[in-house]
Design an enzyme around this catalytic site. Structure first.
Site, short mmCIF file in Angstrom:
data_model
loop_
_atom_site.label_atom_id
_atom_site.label_comp_id
_atom_site.label_asym_id
_atom_site.label_seq_id
_atom_site.Cartn_x
_atom_site.Cartn_y
_atom_site.Cartn_z
CD GLU A 361 -3.16 0.71 2.11
OE1 GLU A 361 -4.04 1.57 2.24
OE2 GLU A 361 -3.16 -0.36 2.73
CD GLU A 666 -2.47 -4.80 7.72
OE1 GLU A 666 -3.46 -4.11 7.41
OE2 GLU A 666 -1.81 -5.46 6.87
#
Length: 786
Positions: A361, A666
């Site tokens: 991302e 994450e």
């Protein structure tokens, strides 16, 4: 602690020039060489080259690479801001014929961006703006600027994309140059970035060869990094070597990046890969791609027909060249490993902007940096780096005051026809407009960041207050069609991410992830939103006081009090429990001062109960995990704070390292017990905010509430967890601070060095508060138990 910014031309003489490209440029685009030849009639005395681009560029003078900046000019909102660089090139110039070359590729401007790898986010035509100012021995000032005299040709870099990779063909015969296109696109007036540039900051050799054959090698560099690989063995002319990059290798040495794939709301599956290719030419060459960047620990090299010497592959660590500011070490090697994981995770995500991950991302999410900025400031000098990012935040801010979800916002939502896309309006995310400037001011003591951010911060708060007035969650509407008076201060819509990524309760039945997501988005997040509205209003009032805005200071303080009263009315029950009754709810309520003083003990006791119900594992999510241990320690539960810190199993910080991580993940459960990776990034810094606890509580370094720039601070270690010694060194605007303590049984010795420009006090158990004089080193001794 502020980086010097280069002097740029008062007025640029040149025009934006663009390469000549086919009408259909396709998805994989080459880098172009823009070139200008000129003659100096006399010997050069000095020369300054100024350059910028809509894309990524490298500059060369007479075949020599100029400067050491990488990925210049960096990521910005190109509609409003573009930064230029200045280089001394006098030593590269010569009397007679000279040549300037700009190697120009898509970069962030036109290359793939975000999890959906969208191209042409900021435009469909790259361009460069260049100016050379030289002085020669006869006193003449010579100026060469980008104009119609420049030429364009495709380079040996036949494909370049920051996300997907770079292909270089050293055997390629260059085409004849043709005149550039002039003025096809226009960029904003260039300015100087306050941030240190991206540079090559470290080199790592291969730590282990885990697969080796005549065709394929998988190399482990021992650390998850951001950067690229340099290859010195390219094989015979015409040989193609392929380098693929990954964060993880599954059991059986299975090389994988599938955990970084993206499924879009529209049902598209976007495969993620990071691949560089090089084709050897007749002349010896070194392949080091500088028009791409990867997040990786492992490299799979396909090298047909030859055995690869691992010494010919080197990992190059690439990120913003931040000055280190903090060091920490203690007697528990596990905690030291966590510190290094946190430091590496931020380094890997500081590639010109603070990103969520260096892989799939790479977006500058507001929520992530709002969470981590206080910890980052203890590790590195982030002042200029953060102020550059805040400029992008302001550039992206919508006319109604709402922020974009991330900045620079490649979705360009401020100009979008889709105003409902307001993920950046979530509490805890958009509050970065207030929290990050306040963090920088507190840490560095420079009022300029408040002056630069004031209008943006006010606009954000007015947006949030307007949402609180306009929106009511359906649960409140069902309770009463007529809102209660306090509800105008309840911020529960239109959308909040909420706590986000709370670990699953192991005692609860497992649910379908899509169902969990739908429930999360439908839930009443007013408790979270109203808590952040109160904190931001309080910080904004303090900002106003610093800036001498007395009326705004009073107004925002009064609004903060109204919001606090509303939060207590709506979300604090008579028995002292919060409506949410979760670990996160109590951590946030205590950290933000939402709980009345007389109820704090009961609230912290309930927090301890909730942790015990999870077998002494944390249950906090994205927003509050970094605040958990400080809240426990500050409310008398230091032993539990240390127990959580050194816990293993899922969820825990150490389990990530036990399962092979060298950076924070994450998701707590990103890698299964057998070593198989699930979905999600393995390099996300938000959970690494726990490192702030190492400085503030283990070492005991805390700036006083009324201080800025570390002019006044307290040294008060919190003992526990079997830690027998700790030391910390912190470079502050007031000077260098050093703290070291040792514990022998119940006896403790603390030594602190206070810079001459600061005041401090030392606090140990059973010892009166002791002044620590500036410009001196002081040793205190006490005992843990009376």
């Amino acid at each position: 602690m502020h980086a010097a910014t280069p002097n740029l031309p008062g007025a640029w003489l040149g025009e934006w020039i663009s390469p000549v490209e086919p009408d259909e440029i396709g998805d994989d685009r080459p880098a172009y060489v823009l070139q200008r030849e000129f003659t100096l009639e006399s010997a050069p005395l000095s020369g300054r080259l100024f350059a910028t681009a809509l894309g990524v560029y490298e500059a060369y003078v007479n075949g020599h690479r100029v400067g050491d900046h990488e990925l210049a000019p960096g990521a910005t909102n190109y509609d409003r801001t573009v930064y230029a660089q200045a280089f001394d090139v006098g030593s590269l110039l010569t009397q007679g014929d000279n040549r300037i070359q700009i190697v120009l590729s898509d970069g962030w401007f036109r290359g793939r961006n975000g999890s959906e790898q969208t191209q042409n986010c900021w435009g469909d035509t790259t361009a460069a703006l260049v100016q050379l100012d030289a002085v020669v021995t006869d006193g003449t000032n010579v100026r060469i600027a980008s104009d119609a005299a420049w030429t364009s040709t495709e380079s040996e870099i036949v494909s370049a994309d920051l996300m997907q990779g770079q292909t270089t063909d050293f055997s390629r015969v260059p085409a004849a140059p043709v005149p550039v296109r002039v003025g096809v696109v226009q960029g904003p007036e260039p300015s100087a970035s306050p941030s240190p540039p991206v540079r090559r900051v470290e080199e790592l050799p291969v730590a282990e060869v885990i697969v080796s054959s005549d065709d394929v090698s998988i190399l482990d560099f021992g650390q998850n990094i951001t950067g690229w690989a340099r290859l010195t063995d390219l094989g015979e002319p015409g040989t193609e070597t392929v380098l693929e990059f990954a964060e993880h290798v599954d059991p059986g040495y299975t090389f994988t990046t599938a955990h970084l794939d993206t499924s879009t709301p529209r049902g598209n599956h976007i495969r993620y890969s990071q691949t560089d290719r090089v084709i050897a030419g007749a002349d010896p060459a070194v392949f080091e791609p500088r028009h791409t960047v990867h997040g990786f620990r492992y490299v799979r090299v396909t090298h047909p027909g030859r055995r690869l010497d691992p010494a010919c592959v080197t990992a190059i660590v690439v990120h913003s060249d931040l000055t280190r500011a903090g060091w920490f070490e203690c007697s528990d090697a596990r905690i030291n490993r966590l510190h290094e994981a946190g430091r590496w995770t931020f380094r890997d995500n500081a590639v010109d902007v603070p990103t969520d991950c260096p892989t799939r991302e790479r977006s500058g999410w507001t929520g992530d940096f709002q969470i981590f900025a206080p910890t980052a400031a203890m590790l590195f000098d982030i002042d200029g780096f953060s102020r550059k990012w805040l400029q992008a935040v302001r550039d992206d801010q919508y006319d109604n005051g709402c922020l974009a979800m991330y900045s620079p916002d490649q979705l360009r939502m401020r100009t979008s026809d889709n105003p409902d896309r307001i993920g950046g309006g979530s509490a805890g995310w958009g509050d970065a407009a207030v929290a990050v400037p306040w963090t920088l001011y507190r840490h560095y003591g420079d009022v300029r960041v408040l002056e630069e951010s004031w209008e943006s911060a006010v606009a954000w708060i007015e947006y949030a207050l307007g949402c609180a007035r306009r929106f009511r969650h359906p649960s409140r509407v069902a309770r009463s069609e007529t809102p209660a008076a306090h509800e105008e201060y309840i911020w529960d819509g239109p959308f909040h991410f909420g706590e986000w990524l709370e670990p699953r309760d192991p005692n609860a039945p497992e649910r379908d992830p899509a169902e969990v997501l739908r429930a999360l988005f439908a839930a009443d997040q007013g408790e979270v939103g109203t808590a952040y509205l109160h904190r931001s209003l309080r910080q904004l009032s303090e900002m106003a006081g610093v800036l001498g805005r007395a009326d705004e200071e009073a107004r925002f303080a009064a609004l903060a009090a109204d919001v606090l009263a509303a939060w207590r009315t709506e979300f604090l029950r008579a028995d002292g429990r919060t409506a949410g009754d979760t670990q996160a709810a109590y951590v946030r309520a205590i950290a933000f001062g939402l709980i009345p003083d007389e109820s704090t003990s009961a609230a912290s006791a309930r927090l301890v109960e909730l942790i015990a119900e999870r077998d002494d594992h944390l249950g906090t999510g994205f927003l509050t995990t970094g605040m958990l241990l400080p809240v426990l320690a500050d409310t008398g539960h230091a032993d539990l704070a240390y127990r959580l810190l050194t816990r293993t199993g899922v969820p825990s910080w150490l389990e990530m390292l036990e399962r092979g991580g060298t950076t924070f993940w994450e998701n707590w459960e990103n890698v299964d017990e057998d070593g198989t990776v699930r979905s999600g990034s393995l390099n996300h810094y938000s959970k690494g905010a726990v490192v702030g606890f190492f400085y503030s509580h283990i070492a005991g370094l805390r700036q006083d509430a009324a201080s800025v720039g570390w002019k006044r601070f307290t040294v008060e270690p919190v003992f526990g967890g079997g830690v027998t010694h700790a030391s910390s060194r912190l470079l502050t605007p007031a000077g260098e601070v050093r703290v070291e303590w040792r514990r022998d049984g119940d006896d403790v010795e603390l030594t602190a060095t206070v810079p001459a420009g600061a005041e401090a006090r030392g606090i140990l158990p059973h010892l009166p508060e002791t002044p620590l004089p500036g410009g001196a080193t002081t040793t205190l001794r006490s005992t843990i138990r009376a």
